[in-house]
Design a protein around this motif. Structure first.
Motif, mmCIF file in Angstrom:
data_model
loop_
_atom_site.group_PDB
_atom_site.id
_atom_site.type_symbol
_atom_site.label_atom_id
_atom_site.label_comp_id
_atom_site.label_asym_id
_atom_site.label_seq_id
_atom_site.Cartn_x
_atom_site.Cartn_y
_atom_site.Cartn_z
ATOM 1 N N UNK A 51 0.820 -1.220 0.000
ATOM 2 C CA UNK A 51 0.000 0.000 0.000
ATOM 3 C C UNK A 51 0.851 1.267 0.000
ATOM 4 N N UNK A 52 2.122 1.168 0.412
ATOM 5 C CA UNK A 52 2.838 2.403 0.701
ATOM 6 C C UNK A 52 3.107 3.270 -0.532
ATOM 7 N N UNK A 56 1.561 7.094 -0.903
ATOM 8 C CA UNK A 56 2.348 8.324 -1.001
ATOM 9 C C UNK A 56 1.903 9.153 -2.204
ATOM 10 N N UNK A 57 1.702 8.484 -3.341
ATOM 11 C CA UNK A 57 1.263 9.215 -4.535
ATOM 12 C C UNK A 57 -0.145 9.778 -4.317
ATOM 13 N N UNK A 58 -1.025 8.961 -3.699
ATOM 14 C CA UNK A 58 -2.415 9.397 -3.494
ATOM 15 C C UNK A 58 -2.491 10.627 -2.599
ATOM 16 N N UNK A 178 3.902 8.864 8.911
ATOM 17 C CA UNK A 178 4.495 10.161 9.288
ATOM 18 C C UNK A 178 4.086 11.247 8.298
ATOM 19 N N UNK A 179 4.164 10.942 7.011
ATOM 20 C CA UNK A 179 3.796 11.938 5.996
ATOM 21 C C UNK A 179 2.317 12.320 6.113
ATOM 22 N N UNK A 180 1.473 11.318 6.362
ATOM 23 C CA UNK A 180 0.037 11.606 6.447
ATOM 24 C C UNK A 180 -0.274 12.490 7.650
ATOM 25 N N UNK A 181 0.392 12.213 8.782
ATOM 26 C CA UNK A 181 0.169 13.082 9.943
ATOM 27 C C UNK A 181 0.632 14.504 9.612
ATOM 28 N N UNK A 182 1.801 14.581 8.955
ATOM 29 C CA UNK A 182 2.331 15.891 8.565
ATOM 30 C C UNK A 182 1.348 16.632 7.658
ATOM 31 N N UNK A 183 0.813 15.925 6.665
ATOM 32 C CA UNK A 183 -0.120 16.561 5.730
ATOM 33 C C UNK A 183 -1.405 16.970 6.448
ATOM 34 N N UNK A 230 8.928 10.687 -3.372
ATOM 35 C CA UNK A 230 8.991 9.833 -2.185
ATOM 36 C C UNK A 230 8.619 8.400 -2.567
ATOM 37 N N UNK A 231 7.552 8.278 -3.360
ATOM 38 C CA UNK A 231 7.122 6.959 -3.829
ATOM 39 C C UNK A 231 8.228 6.319 -4.661
ATOM 40 N N UNK A 232 8.932 7.139 -5.460
ATOM 41 C CA UNK A 232 10.017 6.622 -6.302
ATOM 42 C C UNK A 232 11.137 6.060 -5.433
ATOM 43 N N UNK A 233 11.440 6.749 -4.337
ATOM 44 C CA UNK A 233 12.500 6.304 -3.423
ATOM 45 C C UNK A 233 12.156 4.923 -2.844
ATOM 46 N N UNK A 234 10.898 4.777 -2.397
ATOM 47 C CA UNK A 234 10.458 3.499 -1.840
ATOM 48 C C UNK A 234 10.518 2.415 -2.916
ATOM 49 N N UNK A 235 10.154 2.802 -4.132
ATOM 50 C CA UNK A 235 10.087 1.843 -5.226
ATOM 51 C C UNK A 235 11.483 1.317 -5.600
ATOM 52 N N UNK A 236 12.457 2.223 -5.776
ATOM 53 C CA UNK A 236 13.797 1.736 -6.163
ATOM 54 C C UNK A 236 14.402 0.934 -5.024
ATOM 55 N N UNK A 237 14.075 1.313 -3.771
ATOM 56 C CA UNK A 237 14.606 0.556 -2.645
ATOM 57 C C UNK A 237 14.061 -0.859 -2.640
#
Lengths: 331, 502
Positions: A51-52, A56-58, A178-183, A230-237
């Motif tokens: 889901x992550x 992030x993109x959503x 963390x990002x969702x709380x921030x947003x 951010x999604x790209x970072x998770x994806x390449x990892x």
């Protein structure tokens, strides 16, 4: 029943807000009763991982839709940001900080371009500007990588996509939370956040109240690009590879998450938590259908139906509300 | 009293074809409620827009506290402490009351995050000052219109407005809400705010205002203390528009009843509307803007759902729940706004004219182009549409010729009941007469017309019978040969609440 302010609690409203959450819970219960594998630690962490990227993109898409816009380039931005990092390691730059900064820079830059096209070039609708950049940056991602995947990222770059914290909870999902709380704080407790709702709710009134609508729109599209990076970072990892063709259905998944989560397509209405639930619901459905052994084709059919049902329920609620308001005028 | 807060001298504002304001002068003081009344098109709206910087007058001077100034735009007007609450409220429905009040000037904590605690508290206090107990955390769309108005007033107060213009603030409020608003406005006055109160309700003028001004046809007619006026005196000053235009009215013999409307009701908009229409007749609908006339015909045409009511066509009950059903039952609606609702602007005159009757021109599977061209040529000639060719785009025509194309389109559709909403708005005098002639032609074919018009001369010139509406009710029905078929009597019915019969 009264809440803390002494006001009556509107049950219908609470129910309509919790609708998607209720659906998520029901689907999860059904799946844990129907399959043995669903309610296992391994599968739950798997769902979080799956889901992550979409979540992030959503999140970025959600803010764009809040302004009454749309961003069809999110998949291309994600692939482009990943490929920028890929090209760097291909050229021997292995410094993780430099890699991550460049990835974010690339994503945010494309988002900024989307905003400029919409406001400064006055293209009539973001559908047009972002369908343009969708093609441009998919093309550029293919060009700079010569259309082939690039592997071999340093461990530190892989960590957000592969790492676990405790109990096997993936780092990627922690990032999402963390990002969702921030947003959430950004949208509800900063002036800029409230202005985003204002622009989406009534652009003309926002302008007459002295807001710089163009600036707000540019920032929102740039943030969307940032979230794609951010999604790209998770994806390449996760894959230890940058694929130039990655994320080709990312735009539709992100839009679907927002819609299921109750974000209004007309702008001005919606919460980040609804979007998270929408994203989780899609992932859980896919996961569950896999466990049951349903084909990929069947999954498409089910997700499509869920989108339509979710919005139809919302339409029914809105028209019932409008009618009861009119009938109240009878008195 | 001392120096006026703002003084307008010899203001003239022209638009193509009309002088909207002609040499108008007016003084407005702080701590005074000044009523402004006048018929539709008297120049009230233009006057407001001059004060708020939307329009720049061609001639005349604006003097603010003794200094001549030029009001650049809405924002500049607010900086000069002149604010306006428009009839169409300018708020953001999804945002909370507090968010709306502080939009663009939010209070922040040291951390840079918004200080909602203080803002909610301040909003609550300001609302309480006006006698309102409103939860500032609610989204504004959950409030009734009355409370939304209050929020607008508070919004103005936070911006230090000294001269507040209120454009028909009570038009969509219930009786209780009006009372609350009246109290709030008085409280504002006691705080030294000057108020320009534009209203269509005479009783409010008498209850609330210190002074009153009447406009007519863009001219200032009279200003005086409210105590020096009576209902009749105000109405007398509003009427008296000269009828300079000649109307080519032909009275045809009335045929049988074609349409009967029974108990039409849409709650909060119009209620218990009853009328009938005969062949060969023009039934005029008069009343102030917002009286519910357009909404009523939208209900009849199936464009909006109604809550109660029946409709009979040629004596038979029919259920019209969509515009499509209306057209099938031979209704034609000629909307007020031709450009967005009546015509396909970037299509040719030919396409516009045949859009309602394409099936008539079928030859086998295909359309018979020769037949179409012939019919359209005939249309253009008989309607006297001035155009170089049938292929000219509709957007290139003048307003009058566009209206003729719309009429032609419906004539081709075999419609029998023609509903004209403001048939000659924005059309020059010559073309107006041609539109009236087309109406005569429709009647001659034993069809019928409903005509909504805000122009009293047009109503008197062309109607066989006129129905007057006020606040969603019918207040009068007057026949052409009646002694009451006059400007004064129609005005009485459209302005006076006591005329509303239960």
């Amino acid at each position: 029943m009264k809440n803390a302010n002494g006001k009556n609690i509107d049950y219908k409203e609470v129910l309509s807000k919790l609708g998607p959450l209720l659906a998520l819970v029901l689907v999860s219960i059904a799946l844990s009763l129907g399959t043995e594998q669903f309610m296992t630690v391994g599968n739950i962490t798997n769902i979080m991982r799956q889901a992550s990227i979409n979540s992030l993109i959503a999140a970025g898409m959600m803010m764009v839709i809040l302004t009454g816009g749309i961003d069809l380039s999110v998949g291309s931005i994600t692939a482009f940001a990943a490929c920028v990092m890929g090209v760097m390691i291909k050229n021997g730059i292995m410094n993780p900080v430099l890699l991550i900064v460049s990835g974010f820079g690339a994503g945010t830059f494309v988002g900024y371009i989307n905003g400029i096209l919409l406001t400064k070039l006055r293209l009539p609708h973001p559908f047009i500007s972002t369908i343009g950049t969708r093609n441009i940056f998919r093309g550029l991602a293919l060009l700079i990588t010569a259309a082939s995947p690039i592997s071999g990222f340093p461990k530190a770059v892989q960590y957000p996509g592969t790492g676990d914290i405790f109990l096997g909870i993936p780092v990627s999902f922690l990032i999402v939370i963390v990002m969702y709380i921030g947003i959430h704080i950004f949208l509800n407790n900063t002036a800029l956040g409230r202005h985003i709702y204002a622009v989406g709710g009534n652009k003309e009134a926002a302008r007459l109240s002295g807001l710089n609508v163009n600036k707000i729109l540019i920032i929102v599209y740039a943030i969307c690009g940032f979230m794609c990076a951010f999604a790209a970072l998770v994806m390449v990892g996760r894959l230890n590879t940058a694929f130039p063709l990655a994320g080709s259905t990312a735009d539709m998944d992100a839009i679907a998450s927002c819609i299921i989560g109750g974000v209004s397509f007309l702008g001005g209405k919606g919460t980040i938590w609804g979007t998270l639930i929408g994203s989780l619901l899609i992932t859980v459905l896919r996961n569950g259908l896999n466990l049951i052994g349903a084909s990929a084709d069947m999954q498409l059919v089910v997700i499509g139906l869920v989108i339509i049902v979710a919005v139809y329920v919302d339409v029914l609620r809105a028209s019932a509300e409008a009618k009861s308001k009119r009938l109240a005028a009878k008195k | 009293m001392t120096q006026p807060f703002i003084k307008l001298e010899n203001i003239t504002k022209k638009f193509p074809g009309v002088v909207a304001l002609n040499n108008v002068s007016l003084d407005l003081y702080q701590g005074e409620i000044h009523g402004l009344i006048g018929e539709n098109g008297a120049g009230k709206s233009t006057f407001i827009k001059v004060l708020t910087g939307v329009h720049t007058p061609e001639k005349g001077e604006i003097i603010l506290k003794g200094n001549p100034i030029k009001i650049e735009n809405t924002k500049h007007a607010i900086d000069l402490e002149i604010g306006c609450i428009y009839q169409e409220l300018n708020n953001i429905p999804q945002l909370s009351v507090t968010d709306n009040i502080f939009l663009g000037c939010q209070l922040k904590k040291k951390s840079g995050l918004l200080d909602y605690e203080t803002m909610h508290k301040k909003a609550r206090e300001l609302l309480k000052d006006l006698g309102q107990d409103i939860d500032p955390t609610l989204p504004i769309e959950k409030l009734g219109m009355g409370h939304q108005q209050m929020v607008e007033i508070v919004k103005a107060i936070t911006k230090d407005i000294k001269m507040l213009i209120m454009d028909e603030p009570t038009s969509s409020l219930s009786e209780t809400e009006v009372k609350e608003l009246v109290d709030a406005v008085r409280k504002l006055k006691n705080k030294g705010v000057g108020i320009l109160f534009v209203s269509h309700k005479l009783e409010e003028i008498f209850e609330l205002c210190d002074k009153v001004t009447v406009f007519r046809d863009g001219q200032h007619v009279i200003t005086g203390n409210v105590s020096d006026f009576t209902n009749d005196l105000l109405i007398q000053n509003m009427v008296g528009r000269e009828i300079t235009q000649q109307f080519p009215k032909i009275e045809f013999k009335k045929g049988e009843e074609i349409l009967k409307v029974e108990n039409f009701t849409r709650y909060g908009v119009y209620r218990k509307i009853n009328f009938s229409l005969s062949r060969g007749e023009i039934l005029g609908f008069s009343g102030l803007v917002g009286a519910g006339r357009t909404e009523l015909i939208r209900g009849i045409f199936g464009a909006d759902p109604i809550d109660e009511g029946k409709l009979y066509l040629n004596g038979k009950e029919v259920n019209i729940n969509s515009p499509e059903a209306a057209v099938r039952n031979r209704f034609a609606l000629l909307t007020e706004d031709r450009k967005t609702q009546g015509l396909v602007l970037n299509a040719s005159i030919l396409s516009n004219l045949i859009i309602t009757c394409l099936c008539k021109f079928k030859k086998g599977l295909f359309l018979d182009n020769t037949k179409i061209c012939k019919a359209v040529d005939h249309n253009i000639k008989s309607l006297q549409i001035k155009t170089p060719s049938p292929d000219t785009l509709a957007e290139q025509l003048s307003g009058g010729n566009q209206q003729k194309v719309v009429v032609g389109k419906w004539l081709n559709s075999d419609a029998e009941i023609y509903i004209f909403d403001e048939p000659t708005r924005g059309i020059d005098v010559g073309a107006k007469v041609e539109v009236y002639n087309l109406m005569n032609k429709i009647l001659e074919e034993n069809k019928a017309i409903i005509m909504i018009s805000s122009e009293l001369p047009e109503i008197l010139g062309m109607s066989d019978r006129v129905i007057v509406m006020r606040n969603g009710n019918i207040t009068a029905e007057i026949k052409r040969n009646s002694k009451q078929f006059t400007q004064e009597d129609i005005m009485h019915a459209s302005w006076d609440d006591s005329a509303i019969k239960e």
